[in-house]
Design an enzyme around this catalytic site. Structure first.
Site, mmCIF file in Angstrom:
data_model
loop_
_atom_site.group_PDB
_atom_site.id
_atom_site.type_symbol
_atom_site.label_atom_id
_atom_site.label_comp_id
_atom_site.label_asym_id
_atom_site.label_seq_id
_atom_site.Cartn_x
_atom_site.Cartn_y
_atom_site.Cartn_z
ATOM 1 N N LYS A 104 47.113 87.401 -56.784
ATOM 2 C CA LYS A 104 46.234 87.351 -55.609
ATOM 3 C C LYS A 104 46.510 86.068 -54.846
ATOM 4 C CE LYS A 104 42.812 89.730 -53.711
ATOM 5 N NZ LYS A 104 42.631 91.189 -53.715
ATOM 6 N N GLY A 223 28.325 97.478 -46.031
ATOM 7 C CA GLY A 223 29.637 97.060 -45.499
ATOM 8 C C GLY A 223 30.176 98.168 -44.627
ATOM 9 N N GLY A 225 33.386 97.786 -42.902
ATOM 10 C CA GLY A 225 34.751 97.387 -42.529
ATOM 11 C C GLY A 225 35.714 98.482 -42.943
ATOM 12 N N ASN A 226 36.921 98.109 -43.305
ATOM 13 C CA ASN A 226 37.927 99.103 -43.679
ATOM 14 C C ASN A 226 37.390 100.009 -44.793
ATOM 15 O OD1 ASN A 226 40.012 100.032 -45.662
ATOM 16 N ND2 ASN A 226 41.397 99.425 -44.033
ATOM 17 N N GLY A 228 34.155 100.183 -46.288
ATOM 18 C CA GLY A 228 32.833 100.775 -46.082
ATOM 19 C C GLY A 228 32.863 101.907 -45.074
ATOM 20 N N TYR A 229 33.533 101.682 -43.954
ATOM 21 C CA TYR A 229 33.568 102.734 -42.932
ATOM 22 C C TYR A 229 34.283 103.978 -43.468
ATOM 23 C CZ TYR A 229 35.160 105.584 -39.123
ATOM 24 O OH TYR A 229 35.432 106.676 -38.353
HETATM 25 P P1 NAD Z 1 36.536 94.079 -44.078
HETATM 26 O O1 NAD Z 1 36.668 92.667 -43.666
HETATM 27 O O2 NAD Z 1 37.291 95.137 -43.341
HETATM 28 O O3 NAD Z 1 34.986 94.529 -44.046
HETATM 29 C C1 NAD Z 1 33.958 93.820 -44.654
HETATM 30 C C2 NAD Z 1 32.635 94.405 -44.173
HETATM 31 O O4 NAD Z 1 31.565 93.763 -44.859
HETATM 32 C C3 NAD Z 1 32.360 94.200 -42.684
HETATM 33 O O5 NAD Z 1 31.744 95.365 -42.167
HETATM 34 C C4 NAD Z 1 31.372 93.049 -42.657
HETATM 35 O O6 NAD Z 1 30.514 93.072 -41.526
HETATM 36 C C5 NAD Z 1 30.593 93.359 -43.922
HETATM 37 N N1 NAD Z 1 29.847 92.204 -44.420
HETATM 38 C C6 NAD Z 1 30.215 90.895 -44.426
HETATM 39 N N2 NAD Z 1 29.213 90.153 -44.923
HETATM 40 C C7 NAD Z 1 28.227 91.020 -45.249
HETATM 41 C C8 NAD Z 1 26.926 90.863 -45.805
HETATM 42 N N3 NAD Z 1 26.440 89.657 -46.109
HETATM 43 N N4 NAD Z 1 26.190 91.973 -46.014
HETATM 44 C C9 NAD Z 1 26.668 93.192 -45.694
HETATM 45 N N5 NAD Z 1 27.868 93.409 -45.156
HETATM 46 C C10 NAD Z 1 28.633 92.328 -44.941
HETATM 47 O O7 NAD Z 1 36.914 94.088 -45.636
HETATM 48 P P2 NAD Z 1 37.357 95.347 -46.504
HETATM 49 O O8 NAD Z 1 38.840 95.426 -46.515
HETATM 50 O O9 NAD Z 1 36.546 96.528 -46.102
HETATM 51 O O10 NAD Z 1 36.932 94.845 -47.965
HETATM 52 C C11 NAD Z 1 35.587 94.966 -48.436
HETATM 53 C C12 NAD Z 1 35.590 94.781 -49.944
HETATM 54 O O11 NAD Z 1 36.446 95.741 -50.556
HETATM 55 C C13 NAD Z 1 36.084 93.410 -50.442
HETATM 56 O O12 NAD Z 1 35.364 93.089 -51.618
HETATM 57 C C14 NAD Z 1 37.547 93.673 -50.784
HETATM 58 O O13 NAD Z 1 38.060 92.752 -51.734
HETATM 59 C C15 NAD Z 1 37.413 95.068 -51.362
HETATM 60 N N6 NAD Z 1 38.667 95.841 -51.373
HETATM 61 C C16 NAD Z 1 39.338 96.116 -50.226
HETATM 62 C C17 NAD Z 1 40.496 96.878 -50.274
HETATM 63 C C18 NAD Z 1 41.233 97.279 -49.030
HETATM 64 O O14 NAD Z 1 42.188 98.068 -49.138
HETATM 65 N N7 NAD Z 1 40.834 96.845 -47.849
HETATM 66 C C19 NAD Z 1 40.997 97.323 -51.507
HETATM 67 C C20 NAD Z 1 40.280 97.023 -52.669
HETATM 68 C C21 NAD Z 1 39.111 96.284 -52.575
#
Ligand code: NAD
Length: 413
Positions: A104, A223, A225-226, A228-229
């Protein structure tokens, strides 16, 4: 927020699972990363001054293949966090049975304060700083929080420029496998963008079948983002009633259900989720009486303070480490089935591995093929972990770690 640091939390999980695997010396070896790169990145800012940023790359374990894991750009990045995340990547790759180890990276920065050209110089600088220690057979980074396909494109371009000898076109294309999560134009895979969310859906559906839980199920997603949506959208498309979603500014609730695509369109127009439902805090969202709770934002949002108030029947951990280890037992004792992060969100790294494989073989798979392989991989992982949890009579997290450790242990002997 939890008071336990994430690496301590990860090591508690390791100790817990190690009781079920005859590991011998391997256990001690797995308590520290194999390599920690501590780098400073000098970035020429738009105002002409040079700013120094602190970055890390932690290479936890490569017994099963090259280190694999994302790069995070965030002001709260710490070495302990990156160490914990690299350990979880080793577990995740093993659970999904990928020929990869765990790593990481992270840079302490708030990318929102940078211009696009400053962000590009920082990204290229980070790639230069770790270049000697990465490559298709050494360490294969990817995006994580606040890093994108575009950023991977800059990094891979910088990495290729640094190669001492002139490369043929074929060699250049192959070397793009050093980074995954790239844009399609830079050698990215079809389906990578939504892979974590889609993988989460496949995992959830496979678990619900085992639990014999069906019907019109409700879900709340923290959430947007990528991850959650996408998971919210896939749940909606599969007939779940998504009653709440949230972002960093707070959440919205609608008993009748929300359409995530419409919510996103409205958020893009108005800048907030508010227009799409009744407002709800992030804390209240976690305590809603839903069938499926899907934390998809941050670490340690469920702690010993709120764990006893969670009413969901199933928690699908799409974020990394959303349940602090101190809260795990409380949730388990309440009879809530926790589908652990190392399984639930392993779809992202699985399609990253497919991207690496496609680049190495000079292939480009269709989305249909990528998604079919993803589904098969996720279902296999659920089968393995479910069977282990029955065999050793534990929760799914422990079972997932036992499966992962068993495979790593075998590779290290
Ligand atoms: P992202 O930056 O696209 O989205 C994060 C989301 O969380 C945003 O909607 C943001 O507004 C929201 N957020 C931030 N602070 C917050 C709070 N205090 N309360 C509620 N919502 C809040 O990130 P992502 O890629 O969606 O990643 C989210 C999680 O998933 C992380 O823990 C990441 O490590 C994990 N993850 C992501 C991937 C991936 O492929 N993107 C893969 C495995 C794990």
């Amino acid at each position: 927020m939890s008071t336990i640091n994430p690496f301590e939390s990860a090591m508690l999980q390791l100790d817990n699972a190690a009781q079920y695997v005859a590991m011998g010396d391997t256990l001690e070896i797995l308590k520290q990363p194999q390599r920690i790169l501590n780098v400073t990145i000098h970035v020429k800012m738009d105002n002409g001054k040079t700013k120094i940023f602190q970055g890390y790359r932690v290479q936890f374990n490569n017994a099963r293949g090259p280190y694999k894991g994302g790069i995070r750009f965030h002001p709260q990045v710490s070495l302990d966090e990156v160490k914990a995340l690299s350990f979880w990547m080793a577990m995740k790759c093993s659970i999904a049975d990928l020929p990869l180890g765990g790593g990481k990276g992270g840079v302490i920065v708030d990318p929102k304060t940078l211009s696009v050209s400053e962000l590009e110089r920082l990204s290229r600088g980070y790639a230069r700083a770790i270049a000697d220690n990465i490559g298709p057979t050494k360490d294969v980074p990817a995006p994580d929080v606040n890093t994108t396909g575009q950023i991977m494109g800059w990094m891979v371009d910088e990495f290729i420029k640094l190669q001492p000898k002139k490369l043929t076109k074929k060699e250049t294309l192959k070397l793009r496998s050093t980074f995954t999560g790239k844009l399609i134009a830079d050698g990215g895979s079809e389906g990578r963008e939504e892979a974590t969310g889609l993988g989460g859906l496949f995992v959830l559906q496979a678990c619900l079948l085992k639990m014999k839980l069906s019907g019109k199920l409700t879900a709340a997603v923290q959430g947007f983002g990528n991850v959650g949506y996408n998971i919210a959208k896939f749940l909606y498309e599969q007939g779940f009633t998504v009653v709440a979603v949230s972002d960093s500014k707070g959440g919205i609730y609608n008993k009748e259900g929300l359409n995530p695509e419409a919510v996103l369109a409205s958020k893009k127009k108005t800048g907030s989720l508010k227009a799409s439902g009744k407002e709800i805090t992030n804390a209240a969202l976690l305590e809603l009486p839903v069938d499926i709770l899907v934390p998809s934002a941050l670490e340690s949002v469920i702690t010993k303070v709120n764990a006893s108030k969670i009413k969901a029947r199933v928690i699908l951990e799409m974020a990394n480490g959303p349940i602090a280890s101190e809260a795990d037992t409380i949730v388990y004792k309440k009879g809530i089935v926790v589908i652990p992060d190392v399984l639930a969100n392993s779809g992202g790294v699985s399609v990253s591995a497919f991207e690496w494989e496609q680049n190495l073989k000079g292939q480009h798979w269709t989305k249909k093929l990528v998604n079919a392989r993803l589904k098969a991989k996720m279902e296999r992982a659920v089968d393995d972990i479910w069977a282990m949890s029955k065999k050793i009579k534990t929760d799914l997290r422990t079972a997932a770690f036992v499966v992962a450790l068993g495979r790593i242990n075998k590779a290290m002997k």
